[in-house]
Design an enzyme around this catalytic site. Structure first.
Site, PDB file in Angstrom:
ATOM      1  CE  LYS A  22      12.859  20.563  20.504  1.00 49.69           C
ATOM      2  NZ  LYS A  22      12.919  22.028  20.368  1.00 49.69           N
ATOM      3  CG  ASN A  23      13.749  21.972  16.348  1.00 50.98           C
ATOM      4  OD1 ASN A  23      13.088  22.078  17.379  1.00 50.98           O
ATOM      5  ND2 ASN A  23      15.060  22.137  16.320  1.00 50.98           N
ATOM      6  CB  CYS A 116      17.037  26.909  25.451  1.00 52.42           C
ATOM      7  SG  CYS A 116      16.546  25.205  25.450  1.00 52.42           S
ATOM      8  NE  ARG A 121      17.471  30.700  20.926  1.00 52.69           N
ATOM      9  CZ  ARG A 121      17.119  29.417  20.911  1.00 52.69           C
ATOM     10  NH1 ARG A 121      16.973  28.763  22.028  1.00 52.69           N
ATOM     11  NH2 ARG A 121      16.901  28.799  19.776  1.00 52.69           N
ATOM     12  CG  ASP A 308      19.753  22.292  18.202  1.00 51.60           C
ATOM     13  OD1 ASP A 308      20.123  23.302  18.832  1.00 51.60           O
ATOM     14  OD2 ASP A 308      18.660  22.228  17.614  1.00 51.60           O
ATOM     15  NE  ARG A 400      11.964  23.560  26.409  1.00 54.64           N
ATOM     16  CZ  ARG A 400      11.568  24.739  26.866  1.00 54.64           C
ATOM     17  NH1 ARG A 400      11.937  25.133  28.057  1.00 54.64           N
ATOM     18  NH2 ARG A 400      10.818  25.514  26.141  1.00 54.64           N
TER      19      ARG A 400
HETATM   20  C1  UD1 Z   1      16.021  26.820  15.591  1.00 59.96           C
HETATM   21  C2  UD1 Z   1      15.850  25.530  16.365  1.00 59.96           C
HETATM   22  C3  UD1 Z   1      16.979  25.338  17.361  1.00 59.96           C
HETATM   23  C4  UD1 Z   1      18.338  25.470  16.658  1.00 59.96           C
HETATM   24  C5  UD1 Z   1      18.410  26.741  15.823  1.00 59.96           C
HETATM   25  C6  UD1 Z   1      19.665  26.834  14.979  1.00 59.96           C
HETATM   26  C7  UD1 Z   1      13.453  25.241  16.431  1.00 59.96           C
HETATM   27  C8  UD1 Z   1      12.221  25.193  17.259  1.00 59.96           C
HETATM   28  N1  UD1 Z   1      14.593  25.550  17.066  1.00 59.96           N
HETATM   29  O1  UD1 Z   1      15.947  27.870  16.556  1.00 59.96           O
HETATM   30  O2  UD1 Z   1      16.853  24.053  17.952  1.00 59.96           O
HETATM   31  O3  UD1 Z   1      19.347  25.498  17.627  1.00 59.96           O
HETATM   32  O4  UD1 Z   1      17.278  26.819  14.935  1.00 59.96           O
HETATM   33  O5  UD1 Z   1      19.762  25.730  14.160  1.00 59.96           O
HETATM   34  O6  UD1 Z   1      13.434  24.971  15.251  1.00 59.96           O
HETATM   35  N2  UD1 Z   1      18.929  35.505  15.366  1.00 59.96           N
HETATM   36  C9  UD1 Z   1      18.956  36.880  15.365  1.00 59.96           C
HETATM   37  N3  UD1 Z   1      17.807  37.542  15.070  1.00 59.96           N
HETATM   38  C10 UD1 Z   1      16.648  36.897  14.770  1.00 59.96           C
HETATM   39  C11 UD1 Z   1      16.635  35.478  14.763  1.00 59.96           C
HETATM   40  C12 UD1 Z   1      17.802  34.813  15.077  1.00 59.96           C
HETATM   41  O7  UD1 Z   1      19.987  37.495  15.621  1.00 59.96           O
HETATM   42  O8  UD1 Z   1      15.635  37.557  14.506  1.00 59.96           O
HETATM   43  C13 UD1 Z   1      20.175  34.778  15.707  1.00 59.96           C
HETATM   44  C14 UD1 Z   1      20.009  33.979  16.991  1.00 59.96           C
HETATM   45  O9  UD1 Z   1      20.235  34.777  18.114  1.00 59.96           O
HETATM   46  C15 UD1 Z   1      21.045  32.916  16.817  1.00 59.96           C
HETATM   47  C16 UD1 Z   1      21.011  32.642  15.319  1.00 59.96           C
HETATM   48  O10 UD1 Z   1      20.412  33.791  14.727  1.00 59.96           O
HETATM   49  O11 UD1 Z   1      22.307  33.391  17.178  1.00 59.96           O
HETATM   50  C17 UD1 Z   1      20.237  31.396  14.915  1.00 59.96           C
HETATM   51  O12 UD1 Z   1      18.914  31.488  15.352  1.00 59.96           O
HETATM   52  P1  UD1 Z   1      17.702  30.795  14.578  1.00 59.96           P
HETATM   53  O13 UD1 Z   1      18.183  30.092  13.360  1.00 59.96           O
HETATM   54  O14 UD1 Z   1      16.627  31.811  14.417  1.00 59.96           O
HETATM   55  O15 UD1 Z   1      17.243  29.724  15.632  1.00 59.96           O
HETATM   56  P2  UD1 Z   1      15.776  29.378  16.092  1.00 59.96           P
HETATM   57  O16 UD1 Z   1      14.842  29.420  14.926  1.00 59.96           O
HETATM   58  O17 UD1 Z   1      15.449  30.143  17.312  1.00 59.96           O
END
Ligand code: UD1
Length: 420
Positions: A22-23, A116, A121, A308, A400
């Site tokens: 999915k990701n 979620c 986030r 995850d 999902r």
């Molecule tokens: C992706 C995955 C999700 C997984 C996560 C971490 C997808 C669709 N989803 O989510 O399943 O749990 O990676 O492996 O691929 N953060 C900030 N600022 C930002 C962006 C992120 O502070 O601009 C923080 C987030 O709040 C979180 C951490 O960084 O605490 C990790 O987030 P991130 O790696 O961005 O996760 P996603 O890409 O949302």
């Protein structure tokens, strides 16, 4: 919202072919916007989030058609750079459309994304990186208007290796003027998959899978469509099925897996005492009655243990002998499943971002509620091992991320039905 009714206590045994990731599929689908052609992507899982992404692509003017797990996206007719607010709120990962639309049109309008309920986030890292690439950002009434008179390459250091920010910046970098360097980039296998897809389009990206990604941007280039790409297997779905077999002290063979992607999970299952046999394209797990606790399990960016898998592992550790210490370092507030697992007899104490799990002899069936996708997966696996009947409310969250979950679990001997 639907529910799963599960009668637990059966040792699972059999073989499952794991769904596509999915990701990986989500950013790859978004990136088709960059090439204005007819793309065909194989092994895309049939999931609600994928449906939301294809609905968005269609709304922007693309023609996305699903034939089983084959997704065809003709992005030639795309003429809209405003992502509808309701669709954006449906799914947080729709934020990756920003990079792709900026690449194609040099402008985009999105709203703050949904997704979620696992703590704040933010998207500050996405926005800071884009700003360095010359993107002018304006926020008004919950919308982000972004425009780049000239989209230019930049040297970007991420404060945290965010998966989504890395993907967004990679997509924006492809059609930017000059070189983009992303330092402290996310190293997840899904990033490598996106690089491979973009390079098949004609992009010039190197370094995905390491912490420095280099993109030779080409502002005047036309990228070509990719008509036969297969996404990587879903390492989190695979990990969840391994945990389902382990928690029922059963055995399972997984097909369509990449062993290397699974190593962070396999290492911990091995440490608990699961027997594992791996080939390049299969993983076999057998769990005996006695599984050991883990002194320390910390979630970390790849190649650390994936956040995850934290919830399903908490369920498994609840049934292991001894006390486990589990620390969540990636997301805040990702322990909502602990309270539900306690209803099933688990002994879990939460202290900030650490869970102390004392293994119990047995879990018992109860009425529990899934509040997010992976919490739901944890409750399902716990229910498979619990004595008696468990109702997991909130099957919609689980759907999902897991394609044909009941079918797969039924095929290896589980007793599970879904009620709408
Ligand atoms: C992706 C995955 C999700 C997984 C996560 C971490 C997808 C669709 N989803 O989510 O399943 O749990 O990676 O492996 O691929 N953060 C900030 N600022 C930002 C962006 C992120 O502070 O601009 C923080 C987030 O709040 C979180 C951490 O960084 O605490 C990790 O987030 P991130 O790696 O961005 O996760 P996603 O890409 O949302």
């Amino acid at each position: 919202m639907g529910a799963y009714i599960i009668t637990g206590g059966r040792s699972l045994c059999g073989e499952i072919s794991v769904q596509g990731s999915k990701n990986s599929s989500l950013p790859i689908l978004a990136s088709t916007l960059l090439n204005a052609g007819k793309n065909a992507i194989k092994d895309v899982p049939d999931l609600r989030d994928i449906k939301v992404m294809t609905d968005i692509l269609n709304n922007l003017g693309a023609k996305a058609t699903k034939k089983g797990n084959l997704l065809e996206v003709d992005s030639s007719g795309v003429d809209n750079w405003e992502v509808p607010e309701d669709m954006m709120r449906e799914m947080r990962s729709s934020i990756v459309l920003m990079g792709a639309l900026l690449g194609r049109f040099k402008k985009v309008r999105v709203s703050y994304p949904g997704g979620c309920e696992i703590g704040p986030r933010p998207i500050d890292l996405h926005l800071k990186g884009l700003a360095l690439m010359g993107v002018v950002l304006k926020e008004k009434h919950g919308f982000i208007y972004a425009e780049a008179p000239v989209l230019k390459g930049a040297d970007i250091h991420l404060d945290f290796p965010s998966v989504g920010a890395t993907e967004n910046l990679m997509m924006a970098g492809v059609l930017a003027e000059g070189k983009t360097i992303i330092r402290n980039a996310a190293k997840e296998p899904e990033i490598v998959d996106l690089q491979n897809f973009l390079n098949r389009m004609g992009a010039q990206i190197k370094g995905a899978g390491t912490d420095t990604i280099k993109i030779n941007g080409c502002a005047s280039c036309e990228l070509k469509a990719v008509d036969d790409y297969t996404v990587i297997p879903d390492r989190i779905a695979a990990g969840t099925y391994l945990v389902a077999a382990a928690i029922t002290r059963g055995q399972v063979t997984l097909k369509n897996v990449v062993r290397e992607h699974m190593e962070p999970i396999l290492a911990k299952l091995r440490e608990m005492g699961c027997k594992l046999e791996c080939g390049e394209d299969y993983i076999y797990l057998k769990a005996d009655t006695d599984l050991k606790s883990l002194d320390s399990l910390r979630t970390l960016p790849y190649p650390g243990f994936p956040t995850d898998m934290q919830a399903p592992m908490m369920a498994l550790l609840s049934t292991a002998e001894g006390t486990s210490i589990l620390t969540e370092t990636v997301f805040e507030n990702r322990f909502k499943h602990a309270e539900e697992l306690r209803r099933m007899g688990a002994n879990i104490t939460i202290n900030g971002n650490t869970a102390i799990i004392k293994g119990v002899r047995k879990l018992t069936g109860a009425m529990v509620e899934a509040k997010d996708l992976r919490a739901g997966a944890a409750l399902v696996v716990a229910a498979l091992a619990a004595e008696g009947k468990t109702t997991v409310i909130g099957s919609g969250h689980v759907e999902r991320g897991y394609e044909k979950l009941e079918e797969n679990l039924l095929s290896i001997g589980a007793e599970i039905v879904k009620k709408d």
